[in-house]
Write a protein that holds these residues in place. Sequence first.
Motif, short mmCIF file in Angstrom:
data_model
loop_
_atom_site.label_atom_id
_atom_site.label_comp_id
_atom_site.label_asym_id
_atom_site.label_seq_id
_atom_site.Cartn_x
_atom_site.Cartn_y
_atom_site.Cartn_z
N ALA A 1 13.62 13.88 1.77
CA ALA A 1 12.31 13.94 2.41
C ALA A 1 12.23 15.17 3.33
O ALA A 1 11.19 15.85 3.38
CB ALA A 1 12.05 12.67 3.20
N ARG A 2 13.31 15.44 4.06
CA ARG A 2 13.33 16.60 4.95
C ARG A 2 13.14 17.89 4.15
O ARG A 2 12.42 18.80 4.60
CB ARG A 2 14.66 16.65 5.70
N GLU A 3 13.73 17.98 2.96
CA GLU A 3 13.59 19.19 2.14
C GLU A 3 12.14 19.40 1.71
O GLU A 3 11.63 20.53 1.72
CB GLU A 3 14.50 19.07 0.91
N ILE A 4 11.46 18.31 1.34
CA ILE A 4 10.04 18.42 0.98
C ILE A 4 9.23 18.88 2.18
O ILE A 4 8.36 19.75 2.07
CB ILE A 4 9.51 17.06 0.45
N HIS B 1 0.84 -1.18 0.00
CA HIS B 1 0.00 0.00 0.00
C HIS B 1 0.88 1.24 0.00
O HIS B 1 2.07 1.19 0.33
CB HIS B 1 -0.91 -0.02 1.24
N VAL B 2 0.27 2.39 -0.33
CA VAL B 2 1.02 3.63 -0.49
C VAL B 2 1.25 4.37 0.82
O VAL B 2 2.00 5.35 0.85
CB VAL B 2 0.30 4.58 -1.47
N ASP B 3 0.59 3.94 1.92
CA ASP B 3 0.75 4.67 3.17
C ASP B 3 1.99 4.22 3.92
O ASP B 3 2.73 3.33 3.47
CB ASP B 3 -0.51 4.58 4.03
N LEU B 4 2.23 4.83 5.08
CA LEU B 4 3.48 4.57 5.81
C LEU B 4 3.57 3.14 6.32
O LEU B 4 4.66 2.56 6.36
CB LEU B 4 3.61 5.57 6.96
N ASP B 5 2.45 2.55 6.70
CA ASP B 5 2.46 1.16 7.13
C ASP B 5 2.84 0.24 5.97
O ASP B 5 3.66 -0.67 6.11
CB ASP B 5 1.10 0.78 7.70
N ASP C 1 4.80 11.12 -6.15
CA ASP C 1 4.15 10.30 -7.17
C ASP C 1 4.55 8.85 -6.94
O ASP C 1 5.20 8.52 -5.94
CB ASP C 1 4.55 10.77 -8.58
N TRP C 2 4.17 7.95 -7.85
CA TRP C 2 4.45 6.52 -7.66
C TRP C 2 5.94 6.25 -7.52
O TRP C 2 6.37 5.48 -6.66
CB TRP C 2 3.88 5.71 -8.83
N GLU C 3 6.73 6.90 -8.36
CA GLU C 3 8.18 6.71 -8.27
C GLU C 3 8.72 7.22 -6.94
O GLU C 3 9.59 6.61 -6.32
CB GLU C 3 8.87 7.42 -9.43
N GLY C 4 8.18 8.34 -6.48
CA GLY C 4 8.61 8.89 -5.20
C GLY C 4 8.26 7.98 -4.03
O GLY C 4 9.03 7.86 -3.07
#
Length: 348
Positions: free
Chosen positions: A208-211, A30-34, A187-190
């Motif tokens: 990730a910190r920069e985003i 899945h796309v979430d953190l879990d 996005d998906w690649e990210g």
Amino acid sequence: MALGEEEQAQLFRKAREALESGSRIHVVSHVDLDGLSSAAIIMRWARSKGKEVAHSVAGVRGLYTMAKRALQGAAGKPGTVVVIADLSPRGRGDAEAIATLAKYAKSVIWLDHHVWEEDVETVLEKHGVIVIRDRSKVTAELACFLTECWNDEVSKKLVEIARADDSCSEDPYGLADKWRLVLRYLDWEGLRRAAQSLSRGELWPDWAREIYEKEAPSYYREIREKTSVLIESFNGIRVAVVTPPPRASACDVQRLGATPGPDKADVVVIVYPKGLSIKTWGRLRADCIAAKLGGGGHSNVAGAPRPSTTMGSAQIARMVANAAKECLSQSLGPVPSGTAYTQSRRKE
């Protein structure tokens, strides 16, 4: 299907043997953190064993497409074990379609902690899929049991972060809230990049910190300033329809106090461009309401696709109230412990 302690231990042993037998591991998460943490834990284990690794991400609607690609890809790469993590079939048809493709992989292991429709698990198991489903744990924890990761400090931290994100609570490292925001902008690649970073032990990489630093101020400000709430009552059921900015997470909307509590609503529906996040208390089951709208989830927190972008808040409230009324007429039993929301309330 509820399993005893020994039965569950045997199931994990079977799954572990299947995982170890593969020369290539393809995780569909899945796309979430879990989901991403689960994938990272499995990829981390696979690399330590010298196995080839692949990873795909999918939303609830994209599960069949990504599972199909992974399983068909396994046909051309003998020795591939496909692991599906933190995703639930949308129904029996979805499960049957995926099950018929299981023959292309050396083994298929399915890890999840959501509510499934009746008989779906049986459909998959008849085709040899090893299903490990435990609603009292996040999927990252199941991945950790599968790979016996408890001596790996990185994997243990990933479980804590995933658990905090799933329960909308805080982790000791302050990373769940930050990652939750970052994932909204990928996005998906990210998203695959995020899992790769986590699998390498980069729990908070510079990219990730920069985003986060760039987007956080406007993200939180928009939630506070642009979230609207409409409360309607139908059939004696109070439904609060909350419409936040498109990128907002349900956890962040809740954390910033933008959602009504049980004193004002029986059901809270957070509306997104493509989906609905449903939250309930007490007598109402969010998973039942979501299932009637084409989704699923936990007993007190669930999700469903948004039927139409032209449907207004009052129409959504009526639709959810009607689904809730149908659920009340069914004998579903008490709300089980161990759901994401139950964990969240215990920690508040």
